[in-house]
Design a protein around this motif. Structure first.
Motif, short mmCIF file in Angstrom:
data_model
loop_
_atom_site.label_atom_id
_atom_site.label_comp_id
_atom_site.label_asym_id
_atom_site.label_seq_id
_atom_site.Cartn_x
_atom_site.Cartn_y
_atom_site.Cartn_z
N GLY A 13 27.26 -17.50 -6.37
CA GLY A 13 26.06 -18.31 -6.51
C GLY A 13 24.78 -17.62 -6.13
N PHE A 14 24.87 -16.45 -5.54
CA PHE A 14 23.67 -15.71 -5.12
C PHE A 14 23.68 -14.34 -5.80
CE2 PHE A 14 24.56 -18.73 -1.77
CZ PHE A 14 23.31 -19.24 -1.43
N TYR A 15 23.20 -14.31 -7.03
CA TYR A 15 23.29 -13.09 -7.82
C TYR A 15 21.97 -12.34 -7.91
CZ TYR A 15 27.57 -15.53 -8.97
OH TYR A 15 28.76 -16.21 -8.87
N ASP A 16 20.91 -12.95 -7.43
CA ASP A 16 19.63 -12.25 -7.35
C ASP A 16 18.78 -12.94 -6.30
OD1 ASP A 16 17.62 -14.26 -8.62
OD2 ASP A 16 19.22 -14.12 -10.12
N LEU A 17 17.75 -12.25 -5.86
CA LEU A 17 16.79 -12.82 -4.92
C LEU A 17 15.50 -13.03 -5.67
CD1 LEU A 17 17.45 -10.72 -1.68
CD2 LEU A 17 18.21 -13.05 -2.15
N GLY A 18 15.22 -14.26 -6.04
CA GLY A 18 14.04 -14.54 -6.84
C GLY A 18 12.75 -14.11 -6.18
N ALA A 19 12.73 -14.07 -4.84
CA ALA A 19 11.50 -13.71 -4.12
C ALA A 19 11.29 -12.20 -4.02
CB ALA A 19 11.54 -14.31 -2.71
N LEU A 20 12.27 -11.41 -4.47
CA LEU A 20 12.16 -9.96 -4.32
C LEU A 20 11.06 -9.42 -5.25
CD1 LEU A 20 13.76 -8.00 -2.54
CD2 LEU A 20 15.10 -7.40 -4.55
N GLU A 21 10.13 -8.69 -4.64
CA GLU A 21 9.00 -8.14 -5.39
C GLU A 21 9.33 -6.73 -5.89
OE1 GLU A 21 6.59 -8.29 -2.02
OE2 GLU A 21 6.46 -10.48 -2.00
N GLU A 22 8.94 -6.46 -7.13
CA GLU A 22 9.19 -5.17 -7.78
C GLU A 22 10.66 -4.76 -7.65
OE1 GLU A 22 6.44 -2.27 -6.40
OE2 GLU A 22 4.67 -3.43 -6.93
N PRO A 23 11.57 -5.65 -8.06
CA PRO A 23 12.99 -5.30 -7.93
C PRO A 23 13.39 -4.14 -8.83
CG PRO A 23 12.72 -7.28 -9.26
CD PRO A 23 11.37 -6.95 -8.72
N SER A 24 14.26 -3.30 -8.30
CA SER A 24 14.72 -2.14 -9.05
C SER A 24 16.23 -2.00 -8.86
CB SER A 24 14.00 -0.87 -8.59
OG SER A 24 14.53 0.27 -9.23
N ALA A 25 16.99 -2.16 -9.94
CA ALA A 25 18.43 -2.01 -9.86
C ALA A 25 18.79 -0.53 -9.88
CB ALA A 25 19.09 -2.74 -11.02
N ARG A 26 19.76 -0.19 -9.07
CA ARG A 26 20.21 1.20 -9.03
C ARG A 26 21.67 1.27 -8.64
NH1 ARG A 26 17.09 3.93 -3.93
NH2 ARG A 26 18.49 5.66 -4.45
N THR A 27 22.29 2.37 -8.99
CA THR A 27 23.68 2.62 -8.63
C THR A 27 23.72 3.74 -7.61
OG1 THR A 27 24.48 1.93 -10.80
CG2 THR A 27 25.95 3.29 -9.47
N VAL A 28 24.41 3.49 -6.50
CA VAL A 28 24.52 4.47 -5.42
C VAL A 28 25.94 5.04 -5.42
CG1 VAL A 28 24.30 4.86 -2.94
CG2 VAL A 28 22.82 3.17 -4.08
N SER A 29 26.05 6.33 -5.52
CA SER A 29 27.35 7.00 -5.49
C SER A 29 27.71 7.34 -4.05
CB SER A 29 27.33 8.27 -6.34
OG SER A 29 27.11 7.97 -7.70
N THR A 30 28.92 7.00 -3.66
CA THR A 30 29.41 7.31 -2.31
C THR A 30 30.77 7.99 -2.42
OG1 THR A 30 30.75 5.34 -1.83
CG2 THR A 30 28.36 5.11 -1.61
N ALA A 31 31.29 8.44 -1.30
CA ALA A 31 32.62 9.04 -1.28
C ALA A 31 33.71 8.04 -1.62
CB ALA A 31 32.88 9.65 0.09
N HIS A 32 33.36 6.76 -1.60
CA HIS A 32 34.34 5.70 -1.85
C HIS A 32 34.10 4.99 -3.18
CE1 HIS A 32 35.65 6.30 2.27
NE2 HIS A 32 34.38 6.26 2.62
N GLY A 33 33.24 5.54 -4.00
CA GLY A 33 32.95 4.93 -5.28
C GLY A 33 31.48 4.53 -5.38
N GLU A 34 31.16 3.82 -6.44
CA GLU A 34 29.78 3.43 -6.69
C GLU A 34 29.50 2.01 -6.25
OE1 GLU A 34 29.21 4.08 -10.87
OE2 GLU A 34 28.73 6.21 -10.58
N ALA A 35 28.25 1.77 -5.83
CA ALA A 35 27.80 0.43 -5.45
C ALA A 35 26.52 0.14 -6.21
CB ALA A 35 27.55 0.35 -3.95
N SER A 36 26.41 -1.07 -6.73
CA SER A 36 25.22 -1.51 -7.44
C SER A 36 24.34 -2.31 -6.49
CB SER A 36 25.59 -2.35 -8.66
OG SER A 36 26.34 -1.59 -9.58
N VAL A 37 23.10 -1.92 -6.34
CA VAL A 37 22.18 -2.60 -5.43
C VAL A 37 20.86 -2.84 -6.15
CG1 VAL A 37 23.24 -1.44 -3.43
CG2 VAL A 37 21.16 -0.49 -4.47
N THR A 38 20.07 -3.71 -5.57
CA THR A 38 18.71 -3.93 -6.03
C THR A 38 17.78 -3.71 -4.85
OG1 THR A 38 19.41 -5.56 -7.67
CG2 THR A 38 17.08 -5.56 -7.06
N THR A 39 16.80 -2.84 -5.01
CA THR A 39 15.83 -2.59 -3.95
C THR A 39 14.50 -3.21 -4.34
OG1 THR A 39 15.16 -0.47 -4.93
CG2 THR A 39 16.95 -0.43 -3.31
#
Length: 261
Positions: A13-39
């Motif tokens: 039910g919480f798939y985005d933060l409507g209040a987030l300003e200038e949101p930017s989706a990105r994928t972060v690669s780690t030793a344990h795989g990739e994570a999708s985040v929004t900054t």
């Protein structure tokens, strides 16, 4: 207090933060795989937002890459994490829409990667203390934000984490109740313990959306329609608390030229 990015993790039910300003989706690669985040920023404060189940709720709870998610937050400079858990009530006094700031957990999961320290890393085997798995300072911030926002919350609660993606049986819920659990969910562990392993200050707020199997007068099967209706009625309360917490943090911090969310 410097402007380090605040990590926010949420699920159903919480798939985005409507209040987030200038949101930017990105994928972060780690030793344990990739994570999708929004900054982005919220009240000018750097925020890293992560939704556990991905876009459109495409990842079931037992397949969430918890290690990649927590490692990605740490790699992006996050030190403090606020998590949201959507739960079923084990305590019959809890109703849909009630909120708890958790203070302990029970782990009934069976097949998840539960540690960064599996004996193959330079650190070797590490035994992490979880006497206070939910950081007292971040818990206090959540409680004070709820009070300031006028949203009642229970101070304390035990989260029982089950494997999923199926809902729990009545017997499983009776077992969890005997062990002292207040709410049941599928994603809070090992997220909380992985955060502790990396030294992140982690706390979680639980939103009750349904009675767990066999609790109170609940005789009907649990449905996603029931959960979605409760989320539609109550998710704004969680967002109001997060908004107050972020706003308070923003007023107490000063920009740092080296910060980067």
């Amino acid at each position: 207090m410097t402007r380090q990015p605040l990590g926010i993790i949420a699920g159903t039910g919480f798939y985005d933060l409507g209040a987030l300003e200038e949101p930017s989706a990105r994928t972060v690669s780690t030793a344990h795989g990739e994570a999708s985040v929004t900054t982005g920023t919220w009240h000018g404060l750097p925020v890293v937002f992560l939704t556990r189940h991905g876009a459109g709720h495409s990842v079931p709870p037992h397949l969430v890459n918890y290690r990649a998610n927590i490692r990605a937050l740490a790699d992006l400079g996050v030190q403090d994490v606020v998590a949201v858990n959507v739960t079923g009530s084990i305590d019959p006094e809890l109703a849909a829409g009630d909120l708890l700031v958790l203070d302990d957990f029970l782990d009934f999961t069976r097949q998840r990667a539960v540690t960064f320290f599996d004996g193959t890393t330079p650190e070797g085997v590490v035994h992490t203390d979880v006497l206070t798995p939910y950081h007292p300072e971040i818990r206090r911030e959540l409680l004070e934000a709820a009070a300031a926002a006028g949203r009642p919350v229970r101070d304390g609660g035990v989260y029982a984490c089950f494997e999923g993606p199926r809902f729990e049986t009545r017997a499983e819920i009776r077992l969890a109740a005997l062990a002292g659990a207040d709410v049941a969910g599928m994603t809070g562990v090992p997220e909380v313990t992985l955060a502790a392993e990396l030294g992140l200050r982690y706390a979680a707020i639980s939103l009750v959306v349904n009675p767990a199997s066999g609790v109170g007068d609940a005789e009907e099967p649990i449905t996603m329609e029931e959960i979605d209706a409760a989320l539609a009625a109550s998710s704004a309360h969680v967002l109001a608390i997060l908004d107050e917490l972020v706003h308070t943090r923003a007023t107490l911090t000063t920009p740092d030229d080296g910060d980067d969310a």
